[in-house]
Design an enzyme around this catalytic site. Structure first.
Site, mmCIF file in Angstrom:
data_model
loop_
_atom_site.group_PDB
_atom_site.id
_atom_site.type_symbol
_atom_site.label_atom_id
_atom_site.label_comp_id
_atom_site.label_asym_id
_atom_site.label_seq_id
_atom_site.Cartn_x
_atom_site.Cartn_y
_atom_site.Cartn_z
ATOM 1 N N GLY A 166 -18.519 6.711 -20.096
ATOM 2 C CA GLY A 166 -18.524 7.697 -19.003
ATOM 3 C C GLY A 166 -17.760 7.437 -17.830
ATOM 4 N N GLY A 201 -16.732 10.064 -14.766
ATOM 5 C CA GLY A 201 -17.631 10.738 -14.177
ATOM 6 C C GLY A 201 -17.765 10.350 -12.757
ATOM 7 C CD GLN A 202 -21.296 11.586 -7.680
ATOM 8 O OE1 GLN A 202 -22.351 11.739 -8.465
ATOM 9 N NE2 GLN A 202 -21.247 11.597 -6.340
ATOM 10 C CB ILE A 254 -16.340 12.255 -24.375
ATOM 11 C CG1 ILE A 254 -16.473 13.005 -23.127
ATOM 12 C CG2 ILE A 254 -17.504 11.393 -24.787
ATOM 13 C CD1 ILE A 254 -17.788 13.977 -23.045
ATOM 14 C CG ASN A 309 -19.362 11.581 -28.810
ATOM 15 O OD1 ASN A 309 -20.408 11.255 -28.243
ATOM 16 N ND2 ASN A 309 -18.745 12.579 -28.838
ATOM 17 C CE1 TYR A 341 -30.351 13.039 -14.847
ATOM 18 C CE2 TYR A 341 -31.915 12.811 -13.014
ATOM 19 C CZ TYR A 341 -30.836 12.594 -13.487
ATOM 20 O OH TYR A 341 -30.460 11.483 -12.825
ATOM 21 C CB ILE A 349 -24.834 8.798 -5.951
ATOM 22 C CG1 ILE A 349 -25.963 7.610 -6.419
ATOM 23 C CG2 ILE A 349 -23.527 7.677 -5.773
ATOM 24 C CD1 ILE A 349 -25.358 7.030 -7.705
#
Length: 318
Positions: A8, A11-12, A35, A54, A143, A173
């Site tokens: 990942g 991502g952020q 990915i 992945n 989540y 965050i």
């Protein structure tokens, strides 16, 4: 840590974590996992190795781990809270089935694993003020359910198989580098963009709704600091409460107005976001993290606001 894989990485959190890890351990020792459709670009691509990873393809992950002699995996693959609620089956597959694959690979290859949990792992029955490290966790979102399962499954692999699993419960965050992508706390990033652009901000969270937050530099330090901690000092593992500040929309708005006196904000509450926020703690007790591995954030609302506004002014050319 000698050889690290960040799953990942675009991502952020992942994009900034990968760069920070490379600055500490060497560019060649940190692999940026991605990915298809979310490949690394620019500095992230050019500064070190990258590989398709992945989490739903364990053979692919295992091949990368063996090829690069990985000993530490930062598993950041997950859907954020709002997106997860619209795609619950996919959220479970990525968050839990994917984690299972990672833990099995870690068990077979003697890797340490960091998989972040969240403030969303708590629910409406959890104490909302100074939420303890160990307390009831009955979240009402997929989540949150997946994050609690992440904690339990990681603890299971540590106790049964000796896999070195660790995690923190991240609050919201805030970052100026990579825009957020579907989190309940995203308003606390978007509000800074609006202020720097000179736009009125429409807040999707109601006034008086307090949530814990953290500036990205502290979030990176939390993840790396925990993974570098002496395991013999860790009473807990998955996951530690960590926080830096707690505020509601009016407080962040007023802090920004100290620097942008003409800044305006109105409310247009999003029911889904508000429901998530109301079920989460107002503030976390992170005393266990402070005691067990010397967690100590550097940013509060005041100095974070100064830095966010300055950095976004440069980024946006305003």
């Amino acid at each position: 840590m000698k050889n690290v894989l960040v799953i990942g990485s675009t991502g952020q959190i992942g994009s900034e974590l990968t760069k920070e890890l490379r600055s500490r351990y060497g560019n060649d020792n940190v692999v940026a996992g991605f990915i298809k459709g979310a490949e690394p670009t620019g500095e992230l691509l050019e500064s070190g190795p990258s590989a398709e990873c992945n989490v739903l393809d364990p053979e692919m992950i295992a091949e990368v781990v063996k090829k690069h002699k990985i000993d530490t995996i930062y598993n950041l693959a997950a859907l954020l809270s709002v997106v997860a609620e619209s795609k619950p089956k996919l959220a479970w597959k990525i968050g839990i089935d994917g984690l299972w694959n990672i833990l099995e690979i870690a068990r077979e290859n003697n890797c340490a694993v960091f998989t972040p949990s969240s403030i969303g792992s708590f629910g409406p029955n959890s104490p909302h003020e100074k939420t303890p490290q160990d307390t009831v966790q009955r979240p009402i979102t997929i989540y949150g359910v997946s994050k609690v399962t992440t904690e339990l499954l990681s603890d299971y692999y540590q106790k049964k198989y000796g896999v070195d699993t660790r995690s923190v419960r991240f609050p919201g965050i805030i970052s100026y580098v990579t825009p957020p992508g579907g989190g309940t706390t995203d308003y606390a990033v978007d509000i800074y963009y609006a202020a720097v652009k000179g736009e009125k901000f429409i807040c999707p969270i109601n006034k008086g709704t307090r949530m814990d937050m953290m500036y990205m530099p502290d979030a990176l330090e939390a993840a790396i600091g925990l993974m570098e901690a002496d395991p013999s000092k860790l009473v807990h593992r998955n996951g530690f409460n960590v926080t830096a500040m707690s505020f509601d929309p009016e407080e962040i708005f007023n802090e920004i107005k100290k620097h942008k006196p003409n800044f305006e904000m109105t409310y247009e509450v999003n029911p889904l976001l508000q429901n998530n926020a109301d079920s989460w703690p107002d503030s976390l007790d992170d005393s266990c993290a402070r005691a067990e591995w010397n967690w100590n954030p550097k940013y509060n609302l005041e100095n974070m606001t100064v830095d966010m506004l300055a950095q976004l002014k440069k980024k946006l050319g305003c």
